[in-house]
Write a protein that holds these residues in place. Sequence first.
Motif, short mmCIF file in Angstrom:
data_model
loop_
_atom_site.label_atom_id
_atom_site.label_comp_id
_atom_site.label_asym_id
_atom_site.label_seq_id
_atom_site.Cartn_x
_atom_site.Cartn_y
_atom_site.Cartn_z
N PHE A 45 3.80 6.90 33.67
CA PHE A 45 4.91 6.15 34.26
C PHE A 45 4.71 4.65 34.06
CE2 PHE A 45 6.55 3.79 37.99
CZ PHE A 45 7.90 3.96 37.77
N SER A 46 3.50 4.16 34.34
CA SER A 46 3.21 2.72 34.23
C SER A 46 3.42 2.20 32.81
CB SER A 46 1.76 2.41 34.62
OG SER A 46 1.52 2.81 35.92
N GLY A 137 10.23 4.27 40.79
CA GLY A 137 9.21 3.51 41.52
C GLY A 137 9.52 3.44 43.00
N CYS A 140 8.28 6.57 44.64
CA CYS A 140 6.81 6.55 44.79
C CYS A 140 6.45 5.80 46.06
CB CYS A 140 6.13 5.86 43.61
SG CYS A 140 6.42 6.61 42.01
N LYS A 141 7.08 4.61 46.20
CA LYS A 141 6.75 3.71 47.31
C LYS A 141 7.14 4.32 48.67
CE LYS A 141 7.45 -1.09 48.87
NZ LYS A 141 6.74 -0.75 50.09
#
Length: 150
Positions: A45-46, A137, A140-141
Amino acid sequence: MTIRKTLWTTLALLAISLPAAAQFAKPDDAIKYRKSALFVMQQNFSRVAAMASGKAPFDPKVAAESAAVADYVSKLPWAAFTEGSDKGETKSKPEIWKEPAKFKEYSDKMQGEMAKLSAAAKSGNLDSIKTAVTATGGTCKTCHDAYRKE
Ligand code: ASC
Protein backbone atom coordinates in the motif's frame (compact mmCIF):
# COMPACT_ATOMS: atom_id res chain seq x y z
CA MET A 1 -30.04 -32.71 -8.21
CA THR A 2 -30.65 -29.32 -6.58
CA ILE A 3 -30.15 -30.82 -3.11
CA ARG A 4 -26.91 -32.43 -4.25
CA LYS A 5 -25.77 -29.10 -5.59
CA THR A 6 -26.61 -27.39 -2.30
CA LEU A 7 -24.73 -30.08 -0.39
CA TRP A 8 -21.66 -29.72 -2.55
CA THR A 9 -21.77 -25.95 -2.23
CA THR A 10 -22.03 -26.28 1.56
CA LEU A 11 -19.11 -28.70 1.67
CA ALA A 12 -17.03 -26.48 -0.58
CA LEU A 13 -17.73 -23.46 1.63
CA LEU A 14 -16.81 -25.45 4.75
CA ALA A 15 -13.57 -26.54 3.12
CA ILE A 16 -12.74 -22.90 2.47
CA SER A 17 -13.71 -21.50 5.86
CA LEU A 18 -12.62 -24.27 8.25
CA PRO A 19 -8.87 -24.08 7.67
CA ALA A 20 -9.02 -20.31 8.15
CA ALA A 21 -10.50 -20.84 11.60
CA ALA A 22 -8.39 -23.81 12.59
CA GLN A 23 -5.01 -23.24 11.08
CA PHE A 24 -3.14 -21.91 14.11
CA ALA A 25 -1.38 -24.30 16.46
CA LYS A 26 -1.08 -21.63 19.15
CA PRO A 27 -2.12 -18.01 19.82
CA ASP A 28 1.42 -16.76 19.08
CA ASP A 29 1.15 -18.19 15.57
CA ALA A 30 -2.10 -16.31 14.98
CA ILE A 31 -0.47 -13.07 16.17
CA LYS A 32 2.55 -13.63 13.92
CA TYR A 33 0.30 -14.48 10.98
CA ARG A 34 -1.87 -11.37 11.18
CA LYS A 35 1.15 -9.09 11.78
CA SER A 36 2.89 -10.62 8.76
CA ALA A 37 -0.14 -10.15 6.55
CA LEU A 38 -0.65 -6.55 7.72
CA PHE A 39 3.06 -5.84 7.13
CA VAL A 40 3.01 -7.21 3.59
CA MET A 41 -0.20 -5.27 2.91
CA GLN A 42 1.25 -2.05 4.34
CA GLN A 43 4.47 -2.36 2.32
CA ASN A 44 2.52 -2.70 -0.90
CA PHE A 45 0.00 0.00 0.00
CA SER A 46 2.77 2.46 0.99
CA ARG A 47 4.52 1.93 -2.33
CA VAL A 48 1.37 3.04 -4.15
CA ALA A 49 0.71 5.83 -1.62
CA ALA A 50 4.24 7.19 -2.23
CA MET A 51 3.45 7.42 -5.94
CA ALA A 52 0.11 9.09 -5.22
CA SER A 53 1.74 11.76 -3.08
CA GLY A 54 4.61 12.34 -5.52
CA LYS A 55 7.24 11.00 -3.10
CA ALA A 56 8.05 8.30 -5.65
CA PRO A 57 7.84 8.42 -9.44
CA PHE A 58 4.60 7.01 -10.83
CA ASP A 59 5.21 3.59 -12.33
CA PRO A 60 1.79 2.30 -13.47
CA LYS A 61 2.90 -1.33 -13.69
CA VAL A 62 4.42 -1.40 -10.21
CA ALA A 63 1.40 0.49 -8.83
CA ALA A 64 -1.05 -2.01 -10.33
CA GLU A 65 0.94 -5.02 -9.10
CA SER A 66 1.44 -3.59 -5.62
CA ALA A 67 -2.21 -2.59 -5.26
CA ALA A 68 -3.32 -6.05 -6.40
CA VAL A 69 -1.11 -7.68 -3.77
CA ALA A 70 -2.35 -5.28 -1.07
CA ASP A 71 -5.93 -6.03 -2.15
CA TYR A 72 -5.46 -9.79 -1.91
CA VAL A 73 -3.50 -9.72 1.32
CA SER A 74 -6.08 -7.38 2.90
CA LYS A 75 -8.35 -10.43 3.14
CA LEU A 76 -5.93 -12.44 5.29
CA PRO A 77 -5.38 -10.92 8.74
CA TRP A 78 -8.94 -11.25 10.04
CA ALA A 79 -9.06 -15.04 10.45
CA ALA A 80 -6.10 -14.68 12.81
CA PHE A 81 -7.85 -12.62 15.51
CA THR A 82 -8.64 -15.89 17.24
CA GLU A 83 -9.78 -16.51 20.81
CA GLY A 84 -6.83 -16.23 23.19
CA SER A 85 -4.67 -14.26 20.78
CA ASP A 86 -5.49 -10.99 22.55
CA LYS A 87 -2.55 -11.76 24.87
CA GLY A 88 1.06 -11.77 23.69
CA GLU A 89 3.28 -9.66 21.44
CA THR A 90 0.43 -7.63 20.06
CA LYS A 91 -0.83 -4.05 19.92
CA SER A 92 -4.40 -5.30 19.47
CA LYS A 93 -6.77 -3.82 22.02
CA PRO A 94 -9.07 -6.22 23.91
CA GLU A 95 -12.02 -4.28 22.46
CA ILE A 96 -11.53 -6.23 19.22
CA TRP A 97 -12.83 -9.35 20.96
CA LYS A 98 -15.58 -7.44 22.78
CA GLU A 99 -16.94 -5.67 19.68
CA PRO A 100 -16.46 -8.19 16.87
CA ALA A 101 -19.24 -6.69 14.73
CA LYS A 102 -17.71 -3.23 14.77
CA PHE A 103 -14.23 -4.62 14.18
CA LYS A 104 -15.56 -6.59 11.21
CA GLU A 105 -17.30 -3.50 9.87
CA TYR A 106 -14.00 -1.59 9.93
CA SER A 107 -12.02 -4.43 8.37
CA ASP A 108 -14.69 -4.93 5.69
CA LYS A 109 -14.60 -1.24 4.90
CA MET A 110 -10.84 -1.33 4.47
CA GLN A 111 -11.05 -4.35 2.17
CA GLY A 112 -13.69 -2.57 0.10
CA GLU A 113 -11.54 0.52 -0.33
CA MET A 114 -8.45 -1.56 -1.04
CA ALA A 115 -10.34 -3.35 -3.82
CA LYS A 116 -11.26 0.05 -5.30
CA LEU A 117 -7.62 1.10 -5.08
CA SER A 118 -6.60 -2.01 -6.97
CA ALA A 119 -9.19 -1.25 -9.66
CA ALA A 120 -7.96 2.35 -9.89
CA ALA A 121 -4.34 1.22 -10.16
CA LYS A 122 -5.28 -1.26 -12.87
CA SER A 123 -6.85 1.60 -14.82
CA GLY A 124 -3.56 3.51 -14.58
CA ASN A 125 -5.30 6.80 -13.78
CA LEU A 126 -3.21 8.66 -11.20
CA ASP A 127 -6.06 10.90 -10.06
CA SER A 128 -8.27 7.87 -9.30
CA ILE A 129 -5.33 6.28 -7.50
CA LYS A 130 -4.88 9.39 -5.35
CA THR A 131 -8.56 9.42 -4.37
CA ALA A 132 -8.50 5.70 -3.56
CA VAL A 133 -5.26 5.96 -1.55
CA THR A 134 -6.82 8.68 0.61
CA ALA A 135 -10.00 6.67 1.15
CA THR A 136 -8.09 3.49 1.94
CA GLY A 137 -5.66 5.24 4.30
CA GLY A 138 -8.66 6.69 6.13
CA THR A 139 -10.00 3.21 6.83
CA CYS A 140 -6.58 2.10 8.17
CA LYS A 141 -6.55 5.07 10.53
CA THR A 142 -10.14 4.67 11.75
CA CYS A 143 -9.46 1.09 12.79
CA HIS A 144 -6.06 1.86 14.33
CA ASP A 145 -7.51 4.73 16.38
CA ALA A 146 -10.15 2.42 17.80
CA TYR A 147 -8.34 -0.89 18.10
CA ARG A 148 -4.56 -0.50 18.11
CA LYS A 149 -2.53 0.31 21.22
CA GLU A 150 0.28 2.80 20.78
C1 ASC B 1 0.11 3.33 5.94
C2 ASC B 1 0.17 2.70 7.21
C3 ASC B 1 -0.98 2.95 7.84
C4 ASC B 1 -1.85 3.77 7.00
C5 ASC B 1 -2.28 5.01 7.70
C6 ASC B 1 -3.07 5.90 6.79
O1 ASC B 1 0.96 3.28 5.07
O2 ASC B 1 1.15 1.97 7.71
O3 ASC B 1 -1.33 2.54 9.02
O4 ASC B 1 -1.07 4.03 5.82
O5 ASC B 1 -1.17 5.71 8.16
O6 ASC B 1 -3.63 6.96 7.54
